[in-house]
Design a protein around this motif. Structure first.
Motif, PDB file in Angstrom:
ATOM      1  N   MET A  73     -15.731 -10.413  -0.889  1.00  0.00           N
ATOM      2  CA  MET A  73     -14.111  -9.585  -1.798  1.00  0.00           C
ATOM      3  C   MET A  73     -14.690  -8.068  -1.701  1.00  0.00           C
ATOM      4  SD  MET A  73     -11.787 -11.028  -5.101  1.00  0.00           S
ATOM      5  CE  MET A  73     -12.164 -12.835  -4.750  1.00  0.00           C
ATOM      6  N   ALA A  74     -15.082  -7.343  -2.094  1.00  0.00           N
ATOM      7  CA  ALA A  74     -15.313  -6.314  -1.990  1.00  0.00           C
ATOM      8  C   ALA A  74     -16.074  -6.165  -0.266  1.00  0.00           C
ATOM      9  CB  ALA A  74     -17.199  -5.790  -2.119  1.00  0.00           C
ATOM     10  N   PHE A  75     -16.269  -6.838   0.331  1.00  0.00           N
ATOM     11  CA  PHE A  75     -16.464  -6.471   2.313  1.00  0.00           C
ATOM     12  C   PHE A  75     -14.653  -6.203   2.708  1.00  0.00           C
ATOM     13  CE2 PHE A  75     -16.318  -8.302   6.510  1.00  0.00           C
ATOM     14  CZ  PHE A  75     -16.937  -7.172   7.198  1.00  0.00           C
ATOM     15  N   GLY A  76     -14.289  -7.405   1.803  1.00  0.00           N
ATOM     16  CA  GLY A  76     -13.051  -6.944   2.827  1.00  0.00           C
ATOM     17  C   GLY A  76     -12.436  -6.406   2.044  1.00  0.00           C
ATOM     18  N   LEU A  77     -11.975  -5.849   0.899  1.00  0.00           N
ATOM     19  CA  LEU A  77     -11.760  -4.622   0.296  1.00  0.00           C
ATOM     20  C   LEU A  77     -11.858  -3.253   1.017  1.00  0.00           C
ATOM     21  CD1 LEU A  77     -10.693  -5.316  -3.000  1.00  0.00           C
ATOM     22  CD2 LEU A  77      -9.187  -5.478  -1.684  1.00  0.00           C
ATOM     23  N   LYS A  78     -13.273  -3.563   1.578  1.00  0.00           N
ATOM     24  CA  LYS A  78     -13.865  -1.554   1.717  1.00  0.00           C
ATOM     25  C   LYS A  78     -13.478  -1.476   3.622  1.00  0.00           C
ATOM     26  CE  LYS A  78     -17.451  -3.231   4.830  1.00  0.00           C
ATOM     27  NZ  LYS A  78     -17.699  -1.992   6.304  1.00  0.00           N
ATOM     28  N   GLY A  79     -12.941  -2.243   3.609  1.00  0.00           N
ATOM     29  CA  GLY A  79     -12.195  -1.789   5.059  1.00  0.00           C
ATOM     30  C   GLY A  79     -10.399  -1.552   5.202  1.00  0.00           C
ATOM     31  N   ALA A  80     -10.281  -1.951   3.601  1.00  0.00           N
ATOM     32  CA  ALA A  80      -8.772  -1.881   4.165  1.00  0.00           C
ATOM     33  C   ALA A  80      -7.923  -0.087   3.568  1.00  0.00           C
ATOM     34  CB  ALA A  80      -7.935  -1.932   2.422  1.00  0.00           C
ATOM     35  N   THR A  81      -6.757   0.429   4.356  1.00  0.00           N
ATOM     36  CA  THR A  81      -6.312   1.108   4.337  1.00  0.00           C
ATOM     37  C   THR A  81      -4.777   1.379   3.480  1.00  0.00           C
ATOM     38  OG1 THR A  81      -5.307   0.782   7.117  1.00  0.00           O
ATOM     39  CG2 THR A  81      -7.482   2.511   6.174  1.00  0.00           C
ATOM     40  N   SER A  82      -4.632   2.511   2.755  1.00  0.00           N
ATOM     41  CA  SER A  82      -3.150   2.130   2.626  1.00  0.00           C
ATOM     42  C   SER A  82      -2.445   3.587   2.599  1.00  0.00           C
ATOM     43  CB  SER A  82      -3.790   2.243   0.968  1.00  0.00           C
ATOM     44  OG  SER A  82      -4.292   3.853   0.594  1.00  0.00           O
ATOM     45  N   GLU A  83      -1.093   3.158   2.627  1.00  0.00           N
ATOM     46  CA  GLU A  83      -0.639   4.541   3.726  1.00  0.00           C
ATOM     47  C   GLU A  83       0.858   4.104   2.530  1.00  0.00           C
ATOM     48  OE1 GLU A  83       1.964   5.739   7.612  1.00  0.00           O
ATOM     49  OE2 GLU A  83       1.607   4.077   7.178  1.00  0.00           O
ATOM     50  N   LEU A  84       1.333   6.138   1.535  1.00  0.00           N
ATOM     51  CA  LEU A  84       2.625   5.443   1.445  1.00  0.00           C
ATOM     52  C   LEU A  84       3.528   6.759   1.379  1.00  0.00           C
ATOM     53  CD1 LEU A  84       3.251   5.274  -2.136  1.00  0.00           C
ATOM     54  CD2 LEU A  84       1.494   7.367  -2.876  1.00  0.00           C
ATOM     55  N   VAL A  85       4.367   6.165   0.831  1.00  0.00           N
ATOM     56  CA  VAL A  85       5.628   7.141   2.463  1.00  0.00           C
ATOM     57  C   VAL A  85       7.109   7.255   0.903  1.00  0.00           C
ATOM     58  CG1 VAL A  85       7.159   6.950   3.394  1.00  0.00           C
ATOM     59  CG2 VAL A  85       5.345   6.668   4.669  1.00  0.00           C
ATOM     60  N   ASN A  86       6.406   8.753   0.389  1.00  0.00           N
ATOM     61  CA  ASN A  86       7.502   8.943  -1.148  1.00  0.00           C
ATOM     62  C   ASN A  86       7.841  10.174  -0.742  1.00  0.00           C
ATOM     63  OD1 ASN A  86       8.630   8.810  -3.262  1.00  0.00           O
ATOM     64  ND2 ASN A  86       6.004   9.373  -4.165  1.00  0.00           N
ATOM     65  N   THR A  87       9.590   9.388   0.498  1.00  0.00           N
ATOM     66  CA  THR A  87      10.409  10.876   0.356  1.00  0.00           C
ATOM     67  C   THR A  87      11.896  10.767  -0.641  1.00  0.00           C
ATOM     68  OG1 THR A  87      11.439   9.985   2.190  1.00  0.00           O
ATOM     69  CG2 THR A  87       9.495  11.063   2.850  1.00  0.00           C
ATOM     70  N   SER A  88      12.765  11.760   0.391  1.00  0.00           N
ATOM     71  CA  SER A  88      13.153  11.757  -0.761  1.00  0.00           C
ATOM     72  C   SER A  88      14.810  10.399  -0.183  1.00  0.00           C
ATOM     73  CB  SER A  88      14.488  13.015  -1.251  1.00  0.00           C
ATOM     74  OG  SER A  88      14.599  13.011   0.952  1.00  0.00           O
ATOM     75  N   ASP A  89      14.323   9.526   1.075  1.00  0.00           N
ATOM     76  CA  ASP A  89      14.662   9.534   1.863  1.00  0.00           C
ATOM     77  C   ASP A  89      14.675   7.706   2.226  1.00  0.00           C
ATOM     78  OD1 ASP A  89      16.871  10.644   2.576  1.00  0.00           O
ATOM     79  OD2 ASP A  89      15.790  11.531   4.236  1.00  0.00           O
ATOM     80  N   GLU A  90      13.036   8.129   1.031  1.00  0.00           N
ATOM     81  CA  GLU A  90      12.281   6.368   1.860  1.00  0.00           C
ATOM     82  C   GLU A  90      10.892   6.425   0.487  1.00  0.00           C
ATOM     83  OE1 GLU A  90      10.460   6.296   5.509  1.00  0.00           O
ATOM     84  OE2 GLU A  90       9.420   4.165   4.745  1.00  0.00           O
ATOM     85  N   PHE A  91      10.483   5.204   0.296  1.00  0.00           N
ATOM     86  CA  PHE A  91       9.477   4.993  -0.173  1.00  0.00           C
ATOM     87  C   PHE A  91       9.110   3.639  -0.461  1.00  0.00           C
ATOM     88  CE2 PHE A  91       7.006   2.820  -3.752  1.00  0.00           C
ATOM     89  CZ  PHE A  91       5.811   3.665  -4.558  1.00  0.00           C
ATOM     90  N   SER A  92       7.811   3.524   0.263  1.00  0.00           N
ATOM     91  CA  SER A  92       7.009   2.653   0.447  1.00  0.00           C
ATOM     92  C   SER A  92       5.661   2.183   0.664  1.00  0.00           C
ATOM     93  CB  SER A  92       7.151   2.437   1.713  1.00  0.00           C
ATOM     94  OG  SER A  92       7.052   2.902   3.093  1.00  0.00           O
ATOM     95  N   TYR A  93       4.969   1.662  -0.051  1.00  0.00           N
ATOM     96  CA  TYR A  93       3.751   1.700   0.161  1.00  0.00           C
ATOM     97  C   TYR A  93       2.819   0.305   0.759  1.00  0.00           C
ATOM     98  CZ  TYR A  93      -1.340   1.150  -2.371  1.00  0.00           C
ATOM     99  OH  TYR A  93      -2.853   1.172  -2.443  1.00  0.00           O
ATOM    100  N   SER A  94       1.933   0.474   1.587  1.00  0.00           N
ATOM    101  CA  SER A  94       1.912  -0.049   2.289  1.00  0.00           C
ATOM    102  C   SER A  94      -0.350  -0.653   2.764  1.00  0.00           C
ATOM    103  CB  SER A  94       1.574  -0.551   4.093  1.00  0.00           C
ATOM    104  OG  SER A  94       1.345   0.274   4.853  1.00  0.00           O
TER     105      SER A  94
END
Lengths: 166, 67
Positions: free
Chosen positions: A24-45
């Motif tokens: 599970m740690a191996f699976g998570l180690k390559g994960a990248t996250s993207e947070l968009v938090n502007t006045s028009d948009e909020f997203s997390y991937s």
């Protein structure tokens, strides 16, 4: 017969969960996250590379499957041994055999071997972590290896003593 | 080193390890450990086993000097 006792087999379950945790740690180690938090948009991937994502999902599936079997085994043990019920909430490790003084004796010997292992392994791994610049993933792997060895030493010792007696 | 006659007396009384264990409140494995000398039982357990065989405890367990 004693070898089939859930408390005797418990270290094997722990070892299986430790291995799964490693994947599970191996699976998570390559994960990248993207947070968009502007006045028009909020997203997390979250994004996973192909190999890591397969490892993560297979591991999650196996963990759930194993957990279901694990809980059934505990339930079965408690039904068959109403005077020696075990609970996941108990503080004392489930693998301790304490039905009588002979079982306490082999538990003590197995625990001493594990203690001896840690007396050497902990300073050793501390030096490894200090000398080499390891990523968080490899530090987790190191800790999991220690835990794996702990249960392996305990299981082999108890099994050996019970086998001699079968 | 602690020596004992548990195996001999158990055979004489016709008990299996499990039966003797049940009579004195321990597992079959613990009786096996005692017979093989792997484990020295407590005074309480020694007295219980001696009582089953109707002999004094010092006729059941004794110390053998190590050479």
């Amino acid at each position: 017969m004693m070898k089939k006792d859930f408390r005797v087999q418990y270290p094997l379950w722990q070892m299986a969960f430790i291995v799964l945790f490693g994947f599970m740690a191996f699976g998570l180690k390559g994960a990248t996250s993207e947070l968009v938090n502007t006045s028009d948009e909020f997203s997390y991937s979250l994004q996973f590379p192909p190999l890591e994502s397969v490892a993560l999902f297979v591991t999650l599936f196996l963990t759930l499957l194993l957990l279901a079997i694990f809980f059934m085994k505990i339930s079965k043990h408690n039904k068959q041994n109403p005077t020696q019920r075990i609970s996941l909430l108990q503080i004392r490790p489930l693998e301790y055999l304490e039905q009588d003084e002979g079982m306490v004796h082999i538990t003590r010997i197995a625990s001493q071997k594990v203690y001896t292992f840690f007396a050497w392994a902990l300073p050793f791994i501390a030096v490894i972590f200090l000398v080499f610049e390891l990523s968080r993933f490899w530090m987790i792997v190191g800790i999991l290896l220690l835990a794996l060895m702990q249960y392996f030493i305990y299981y082999i010792e108890v099994r050996k003593r019970l086998e001699d007696e079968e | 080193m602690l020596q004992n006659r548990v195996k001999e007396l158990r055979a004489r009384f016709g008990f299996s390890q499990g039966e003797l264990g049940e009579r004195v409140g321990v597992t079959r494995q613990t009786i096996g450990f005692i017979e093989k000398g792997d484990f020295s039982p407590s005074i309480t357990l020694s007295l219980k086993i001696a009582r089953e065989f109707q002999i004094p405890v010092d006729q059941l367990f004794w110390l053998e000097e190590e050479k």
